[in-house]
Design an enzyme around this catalytic site. Sequence first.
Site, mmCIF file in Angstrom:
data_model
loop_
_atom_site.group_PDB
_atom_site.id
_atom_site.type_symbol
_atom_site.label_atom_id
_atom_site.label_comp_id
_atom_site.label_asym_id
_atom_site.label_seq_id
_atom_site.Cartn_x
_atom_site.Cartn_y
_atom_site.Cartn_z
ATOM 1 N N HIS A 125 1.034 -1.272 0.076
ATOM 2 C CA HIS A 125 -0.108 -0.169 0.058
ATOM 3 C C HIS A 125 0.748 1.324 0.049
ATOM 4 C CE1 HIS A 125 -3.468 -2.495 0.700
ATOM 5 N NE2 HIS A 125 -3.854 -2.033 -0.067
ATOM 6 N N ARG A 145 -10.751 4.154 -1.670
ATOM 7 C CA ARG A 145 -10.082 3.412 -0.292
ATOM 8 C C ARG A 145 -10.249 4.204 1.034
ATOM 9 N NH1 ARG A 145 -5.663 2.167 -4.224
ATOM 10 N NH2 ARG A 145 -5.580 -0.180 -4.299
ATOM 11 N N ARG A 156 -15.303 2.051 -1.425
ATOM 12 C CA ARG A 156 -15.399 0.892 -0.935
ATOM 13 C C ARG A 156 -15.302 0.884 0.696
ATOM 14 N NH1 ARG A 156 -9.634 -2.289 -1.638
ATOM 15 N NH2 ARG A 156 -8.953 -0.763 -0.172
ATOM 16 N N GLU A 166 -11.022 -10.736 -4.677
ATOM 17 C CA GLU A 166 -9.719 -10.626 -4.253
ATOM 18 C C GLU A 166 -9.238 -11.860 -3.819
ATOM 19 O OE1 GLU A 166 -8.771 -6.363 -2.704
ATOM 20 O OE2 GLU A 166 -10.561 -7.164 -1.522
ATOM 21 N N ASN A 201 -4.476 -7.214 -6.951
ATOM 22 C CA ASN A 201 -3.249 -7.288 -6.065
ATOM 23 C C ASN A 201 -3.674 -8.374 -5.130
ATOM 24 O OD1 ASN A 201 -2.894 -4.741 -7.195
ATOM 25 N ND2 ASN A 201 -3.952 -3.578 -5.670
ATOM 26 N N ASP A 202 -4.645 -8.320 -4.437
ATOM 27 C CA ASP A 202 -4.755 -9.378 -3.347
ATOM 28 C C ASP A 202 -5.057 -10.695 -4.014
ATOM 29 O OD1 ASP A 202 -4.596 -8.279 -0.923
ATOM 30 O OD2 ASP A 202 -6.417 -6.989 -1.029
ATOM 31 N N ARG A 220 2.282 -9.658 -0.736
ATOM 32 C CA ARG A 220 2.547 -8.528 -1.772
ATOM 33 C C ARG A 220 3.406 -7.528 -1.407
ATOM 34 N NH1 ARG A 220 -3.576 -5.715 -1.511
ATOM 35 N NH2 ARG A 220 -2.451 -3.880 -2.001
ATOM 36 N N CYS A 232 -9.906 -3.320 -10.721
ATOM 37 C CA CYS A 232 -9.371 -2.258 -10.130
ATOM 38 C C CYS A 232 -7.828 -2.265 -9.394
ATOM 39 C CB CYS A 232 -10.157 -1.802 -9.179
ATOM 40 S SG CYS A 232 -10.520 -2.677 -7.452
#
Length: 579
Positions: free
Chosen positions: A191, A298, A334, A433, A456-457, A467, A504
Amino acid sequence: MEIKKGIAVSPGIAIAKSLVIDSEDYRIPRRSIMPSQRMAEVQRTRNAFKGAISELTQLESVHDSTEGGKIKDIFAVHLRFLHDRSLRKRITDLVHSESVTAEYAVSTTFREIASHFTKEKDSYISERAADIYDIERRLLRQLLGRKRENLERLTEEVAVVARELSPTQTAGFNKKFVKGIASDAGGRTSHAAIVARSLGIPAVVALEDLTETISGGDTVIIDGNHGIVIVNPDDETIRQYEKYSLEFVELEHKLDAIKQKPAITRDGVKITLLGNIEFPDEAELVLQKGGEGIGLYRTEFLYLNRPTEPTEDDHYQAYAETISVFKHRPVVIRTMDLGADKYTQSRRFAPEPNPFLGLRSIRFCLQNLTMFKTQFHAILRASVLGKVKIMFPLITNLQELMQAKMILRDVMEDLDEDSIAYNKNIQIGIMIETPSAALTASTLARDIDFFSIGTNDLTQYTLAVDRGNELVSTLYSEADPAVLRLIRTVIQDAHKAQIDLHVCGEMASDPEYIMLLLGMGVRTISLTPPMIPEIKQIIRSVTMEDCNNVVRKVLAMNSERQIASFLRDATRKILPEAF
Ligand code: PEP
Ligand code: MG
């Protein structure tokens, strides 16, 4: 001059003096002192040792009577170090010979010692480097008091160098002064890296031991395009990079020129480009870069840098500000994705042993209903201001989705009772995810309006690769056939169920994956704002036939390496300047 290779996570070139900070934000600049001040610095060093020894002796005595054993041994080792006269002499000699401050001499000496330890093959010895850093920090605390550097109040341009940066630290950087970021730890989708990209600060991560080889004040080049960091570059290298930096800025200007043109393929297929944001003020940047709405807000960033929870009004204000930029365009809010690498201040000091598999995201919300409902209240109130959609992160099964929807319905009833207006037909989506969500996508699709694939996840959980961990960063790749297969399944299931599908994750911000995603049937992507023009340029340069060919070829390949290199070559042909 030393050249280090890491992972490029945010494009651009920075040439600046380094500001080395440790995990506690202590800033250790190379500050010269007058010869007349040397004795005072030596005395400060002695006092710091004295203070650290007395602190440790006290700690040792407490643990002696309670836990004994291991902890006591650790303190004993630390104390032995602090009592070592030759170590102290080495530090004070440095103060004398180089006329530097006590903190600089302490930091440089301890880093040198730690680097010898880390080079040892014997893991017992190499792991002792952590002890050395611990002692260093104890001494620095003595020297600097408990004050931390306020990196938000810098007054000169710097390149921030750190072992590891949290998303909150990164989010607090002032772009005017922080020209680049380099860290030992991290990965492309950690992140902190995502935030650096959103802020448009060039960044390289996973440099492993950069902080051991650099001192505060060293000149550093951070090449966020190629993942290279050069410490103390020679004049010729600086000249070359200054030229390269200008060329890069020119490319950005050239791309900015197309930002208001539609994202349409050469054969007329319209792609919707939305922006990913962490803070409401980024919405304006999305608009400037040519984005058509917000595909991922986010909201957990509302919680990260404040000591107490945000109120319902704090939420509402943030959403209203975002929506005001995109009144008639979608804004996907989200719900908070706390946990893993994003902890609230109160949970920060009690991390879980395996936080990415722990009480994260929707799981945390479902166990903290008051917090969750506060957020729902605010989202629903804001839903009348524009085209708001709600999205739940990290759904792993139908039950979680049902629970989340039930709580949302409860909040709707509360608002009805209080006659507060909201959009009763607000669209609800989930992020895909986890492999479990991807494999059950056809079931989940029945109860929602859209999917957004969080690559990403999804990549991290499919490949079992953290990650943010630089030690396994080479194993992390969205081009892995297993990840691509899951993505394809989700796209097909969304189409069958006739629900909207977004992507996304950072894959959508990466030029190399765009043709593949389009060919697999993606028509809406949400990405980091600075990348919107480049991605648009690719879309405008290809036909669907090009994209379908890419998919056909990739599906026939079995290895990640082969796929990644094929995608790189295919993209290079379309947009050579970006390489
Ligand atoms: C993702 O996981 O792909 C995603 C977009 O969410 P985040 O990066 O915030 O975890
Ligand atoms: Mg995620």
